[in-house]
Design a protein around this motif. Structure first.
Motif, PDB file in Angstrom:
ATOM      1  N   ALA A  25       0.744  -1.080  -0.038  1.00  0.00           N
ATOM      2  CA  ALA A  25       0.093   0.103   0.212  1.00  0.00           C
ATOM      3  C   ALA A  25       0.886   1.376  -0.259  1.00  0.00           C
ATOM      4  CB  ALA A  25      -1.053  -0.165   1.055  1.00  0.00           C
ATOM      5  N   ALA A  29       1.197   4.082  -2.999  1.00  0.00           N
ATOM      6  CA  ALA A  29       0.425   5.201  -2.906  1.00  0.00           C
ATOM      7  C   ALA A  29       1.478   6.545  -2.811  1.00  0.00           C
ATOM      8  CB  ALA A  29      -0.008   5.338  -1.225  1.00  0.00           C
ATOM      9  N   VAL A  63      -6.210  -3.572  -1.984  1.00  0.00           N
ATOM     10  CA  VAL A  63      -5.054  -2.796  -1.663  1.00  0.00           C
ATOM     11  C   VAL A  63      -4.502  -2.151  -2.593  1.00  0.00           C
ATOM     12  CG1 VAL A  63      -2.754  -2.834  -0.309  1.00  0.00           C
ATOM     13  CG2 VAL A  63      -4.698  -4.164   0.510  1.00  0.00           C
ATOM     14  N   SER A  67      -4.745   1.956  -2.985  1.00  0.00           N
ATOM     15  CA  SER A  67      -3.460   2.710  -2.512  1.00  0.00           C
ATOM     16  C   SER A  67      -3.554   3.728  -3.931  1.00  0.00           C
ATOM     17  CB  SER A  67      -2.427   2.053  -2.550  1.00  0.00           C
ATOM     18  OG  SER A  67      -2.760   1.164  -1.200  1.00  0.00           O
ATOM     19  N   THR A  70      -5.977   6.618  -4.299  1.00  0.00           N
ATOM     20  CA  THR A  70      -5.498   7.420  -3.119  1.00  0.00           C
ATOM     21  C   THR A  70      -4.570   8.341  -3.275  1.00  0.00           C
ATOM     22  OG1 THR A  70      -6.979   6.111  -1.477  1.00  0.00           O
ATOM     23  CG2 THR A  70      -5.799   7.820  -0.501  1.00  0.00           C
ATOM     24  N   GLY A  71      -3.330   7.714  -3.535  1.00  0.00           N
ATOM     25  CA  GLY A  71      -2.252   8.270  -3.744  1.00  0.00           C
ATOM     26  C   GLY A  71      -2.312   9.318  -4.879  1.00  0.00           C
TER      27      GLY A  71
END
Length: 208
Positions: A25, A29, A63, A67, A70-71
């Protein structure tokens, strides 16, 4: 197992065995906020470990996908809020900003699809989108498409083609620009055809 793939497995497996999904993760990210990390290599190895039952494939995909998304989103927000600071501090060169703006201005959402697979660009494109003030809805669409495509190729792909992965990766790394140029051309042609068909349908409805 092919030699190149075996090397990746040897290098990355201990990290996944020791830190599990957490390292997967974090590595994925941080790339979205401009920090180079072996997220893609870890995803390939995690996928292969899942194929042998050492990890859970649904968890690996969940995951990795969350990730990445979101990143990338954090990178976009940082570009909007802190883009000027990055330039003032010299963390992002003005020449890099100009190139990013030109690339994003030329390709728009497609830039996100292309960049997710090109080293260097994939670490800066999301911050660049924020600095270029790309509309949020465009970024959301591009980020989603890029994440899904990347996850499919490097999360599911290794399981499906593990024996043929080395020549494919070798070709990809030696011909990245040509590969994505072809994809871009076909993508643009598809979008143009779709737009033409849509306009004709609207015109037909209006005439009726």
């Amino acid at each position: 197992m092919p030699e190149t793939l075996q090397h990746i497995m040897t290098e990355m497996t201990p990290w996944l065995q020791q830190y599990g999904y957490l390292i997967l993760a974090l590595a994925i990210a941080v790339e979205g906020v401009g920090i180079p990390a072996p997220g893609q290599s870890l995803l390939i190895v995690a996928s292969l470990l899942a194929a042998t039952g050492q990890m859970s494939l649904p968890l690996v995909l969940m995951v990795a996908g969350s990730s990445a998304f979101t990143g990338n989103s954090l990178g976009y927000l940082l570009g909007i809020k802190c883009g000027d600071i990055f330039i003032e501090k010299g963390w992002i060169k003005e020449s890099t900003e100009i190139k990013l703006h030109a690339f994003i201005g030329k390709y728009g959402v497609i830039a996100l699809l292309l960049s997710r697979f090109i080293e260097g660009l994939k670490q800066t494109i999301f911050i660049g989108c924020g600095m270029a003030k790309m509309p949020f809805h465009q970024f959301l669409i591009g980020n989603t498409m890029a994440t899904v495509l990347w996850l499919t190729l490097f999360g599911l792909g290794p399981i499906l083609i593990s024996e043929e992965l080395t020549p494919i990766l070798t070709f990809y790394h030696h011909h990245q620009q040509l590969f994505w140029l072809v994809i871009t051309v076909f993508g643009i042609i598809g979008l143009i055809l779709f737009s033409v068909i849509l306009k004709r349908q609207r015109a037909k409805i209006a005439n009726d």
